[in-house]
Motif scaffolding. Structure first.
Motif, PDB file in Angstrom:
ATOM      1  N   ASP A 123       0.870  -1.170   0.000  1.00 26.96           N
ATOM      2  CA  ASP A 123       0.000   0.000   0.000  1.00 26.96           C
ATOM      3  C   ASP A 123       0.906   1.218   0.000  1.00 26.96           C
ATOM      4  O   ASP A 123       2.097   1.120   0.291  1.00 26.96           O
ATOM      5  CB  ASP A 123      -0.901   0.002   1.236  1.00 26.96           C
ATOM      6  CG  ASP A 123      -2.136   0.893   1.078  1.00 26.96           C
ATOM      7  OD1 ASP A 123      -2.172   1.714   0.145  1.00 26.96           O
ATOM      8  OD2 ASP A 123      -3.045   0.783   1.913  1.00 26.96           O
ATOM      9  N   GLN A 124       0.371   2.366  -0.305  1.00 26.07           N
ATOM     10  CA  GLN A 124       1.113   3.623  -0.233  1.00 26.07           C
ATOM     11  C   GLN A 124       0.110   4.760  -0.159  1.00 26.07           C
ATOM     12  O   GLN A 124      -1.047   4.594  -0.510  1.00 26.07           O
ATOM     13  CB  GLN A 124       2.055   3.802  -1.423  1.00 26.07           C
ATOM     14  CG  GLN A 124       1.400   3.864  -2.784  1.00 26.07           C
ATOM     15  CD  GLN A 124       0.880   5.236  -3.176  1.00 26.07           C
ATOM     16  OE1 GLN A 124       1.204   6.240  -2.565  1.00 26.07           O
ATOM     17  NE2 GLN A 124       0.040   5.277  -4.190  1.00 26.07           N
ATOM     18  N   MET A 125       0.567   5.881   0.336  1.00 24.12           N
ATOM     19  CA  MET A 125      -0.275   7.074   0.362  1.00 24.12           C
ATOM     20  C   MET A 125       0.608   8.308   0.277  1.00 24.12           C
ATOM     21  O   MET A 125       1.766   8.276   0.687  1.00 24.12           O
ATOM     22  CB  MET A 125      -1.154   7.129   1.622  1.00 24.12           C
ATOM     23  CG  MET A 125      -0.395   7.257   2.928  1.00 24.12           C
ATOM     24  SD  MET A 125      -1.416   7.157   4.417  1.00 24.12           S
ATOM     25  CE  MET A 125      -2.066   8.800   4.533  1.00 24.12           C
ATOM     26  N   GLU A 126       0.062   9.358  -0.272  1.00 27.10           N
ATOM     27  CA  GLU A 126       0.749  10.639  -0.335  1.00 27.10           C
ATOM     28  C   GLU A 126      -0.120  11.647   0.394  1.00 27.10           C
ATOM     29  O   GLU A 126      -1.314  11.749   0.124  1.00 27.10           O
ATOM     30  CB  GLU A 126       0.924  11.090  -1.777  1.00 27.10           C
ATOM     31  CG  GLU A 126       1.838  10.203  -2.587  1.00 27.10           C
ATOM     32  CD  GLU A 126       1.923  10.676  -4.018  1.00 27.10           C
ATOM     33  OE1 GLU A 126       2.601  11.696  -4.263  1.00 27.10           O
ATOM     34  OE2 GLU A 126       1.297  10.033  -4.869  1.00 27.10           O
ATOM     35  N   VAL A 127       0.484  12.361   1.319  1.00 28.20           N
ATOM     36  CA  VAL A 127      -0.249  13.360   2.090  1.00 28.20           C
ATOM     37  C   VAL A 127       0.622  14.596   2.224  1.00 28.20           C
ATOM     38  O   VAL A 127       1.750  14.502   2.709  1.00 28.20           O
ATOM     39  CB  VAL A 127      -0.599  12.847   3.507  1.00 28.20           C
ATOM     40  CG1 VAL A 127      -1.358  13.880   4.297  1.00 28.20           C
ATOM     41  CG2 VAL A 127      -1.382  11.551   3.436  1.00 28.20           C
ATOM     42  N   GLY A 135       4.673  15.874  12.565  1.00 30.62           N
ATOM     43  CA  GLY A 135       3.528  15.542  13.411  1.00 30.62           C
ATOM     44  C   GLY A 135       2.242  16.214  12.998  1.00 30.62           C
ATOM     45  O   GLY A 135       1.169  15.867  13.493  1.00 30.62           O
ATOM     46  N   GLY A 136       2.314  17.166  12.083  1.00 33.27           N
ATOM     47  CA  GLY A 136       1.126  17.903  11.679  1.00 33.27           C
ATOM     48  C   GLY A 136       0.069  17.040  11.031  1.00 33.27           C
ATOM     49  O   GLY A 136      -1.116  17.362  11.051  1.00 33.27           O
ATOM     50  N   ILE A 137       0.477  15.920  10.466  1.00 33.85           N
ATOM     51  CA  ILE A 137      -0.477  15.037   9.802  1.00 33.85           C
ATOM     52  C   ILE A 137      -1.518  14.500  10.785  1.00 33.85           C
ATOM     53  O   ILE A 137      -2.630  14.156  10.407  1.00 33.85           O
ATOM     54  CB  ILE A 137       0.261  13.890   9.081  1.00 33.85           C
ATOM     55  CG1 ILE A 137      -0.667  13.204   8.094  1.00 33.85           C
ATOM     56  CG2 ILE A 137       0.852  12.912  10.062  1.00 33.85           C
ATOM     57  CD1 ILE A 137       0.046  12.303   7.136  1.00 33.85           C
ATOM     58  N   ALA A 138      -1.163  14.450  12.057  1.00 33.78           N
ATOM     59  CA  ALA A 138      -2.105  13.959  13.078  1.00 33.78           C
ATOM     60  C   ALA A 138      -3.342  14.842  13.189  1.00 33.78           C
ATOM     61  O   ALA A 138      -4.358  14.418  13.727  1.00 33.78           O
ATOM     62  CB  ALA A 138      -1.399  13.863  14.433  1.00 33.78           C
ATOM     63  N   ALA A 165      -6.449  11.669   6.750  1.00 35.46           N
ATOM     64  CA  ALA A 165      -5.122  11.084   6.545  1.00 35.46           C
ATOM     65  C   ALA A 165      -4.817  10.036   7.614  1.00 35.46           C
ATOM     66  O   ALA A 165      -4.232   8.991   7.319  1.00 35.46           O
ATOM     67  CB  ALA A 165      -4.044  12.175   6.555  1.00 35.46           C
ATOM     68  N   VAL A 166      -5.232  10.293   8.844  1.00 35.49           N
ATOM     69  CA  VAL A 166      -4.999   9.326   9.927  1.00 35.49           C
ATOM     70  C   VAL A 166      -5.765   8.032   9.648  1.00 35.49           C
ATOM     71  O   VAL A 166      -5.228   6.930   9.795  1.00 35.49           O
ATOM     72  CB  VAL A 166      -5.379   9.924  11.295  1.00 35.49           C
ATOM     73  CG1 VAL A 166      -5.365   8.852  12.378  1.00 35.49           C
ATOM     74  CG2 VAL A 166      -4.425  11.062  11.652  1.00 35.49           C
TER      75      VAL A 166
END
Length: 146
Positions: A5-9, A16-19, A24-25
């Motif tokens: 699997d893969q993802m781009e965010v 840590g901003g992705i949290a 996205a989480v």
């Protein structure tokens, strides 16, 4: 190593901003599950469980074009850029996907390349001795903490 699997965010706000992005989480949780369910499988038995991308090997959409030659900018799979009924796509042939770093042959070659590079690594004390002049001559600026 095989791609399960893969993802781009885009990273919002640095480390840590992705949290702060609940979508996205949740996607990261699905990605982790796809990887965990396939741990220990032989390379050729791992199945990609994410959203398909342009590249059939790494499933990303970064394609480098040179005329009608197309190459995945991430893993190196090769194909031809074509337009069919007004739709643009890349046709990847079996010989083109053989050039991807995600094949066992290319993974082995990359592993051997890394071993050769690691053998050339200088002694950490020698690196520190030479790097000291740079550390002491460069002023580091940091933004004030709120």
């Amino acid at each position: 190593m095989a791609v399960a699997d893969q993802m781009e965010v885009p990273t919002p706000g640095g480390l840590g901003g992705i949290a702060t992005d609940p979508v996205a989480v949740a996607r990261a949780e699905r990605l982790g599950g796809a990887v965990a369910r396939q741990l220990g499988l032989p390379h050729d038995e791992v199945r990609f469980l994410g959203e398909p991308g342009t590249c059939p090997m790494c499933h990303l959409d970064l394609i480098v074009l040179r005329g009608d030659h197309a190459e995945c900018g991430t893993c190196g799979a090769e194909g031809r850029f074509v337009v069919v009924d007004g739709a643009v796509r890349v046709d990847f042939s079996p010989t083109g996907t053989a050039s991807s770093v995600h094949t066992l042959t290319e993974l082995d070659a990359h592993y051997r390349e890394l071993l050769g590079t690691a053998a050339l690594e200088p002694d950490p004390q020698e690196i520190d001795k030479h790097a000291a002049a740079f550390r002491d001559s460069v002023r580091v600026l940091r933004p004030p903490r709120p």
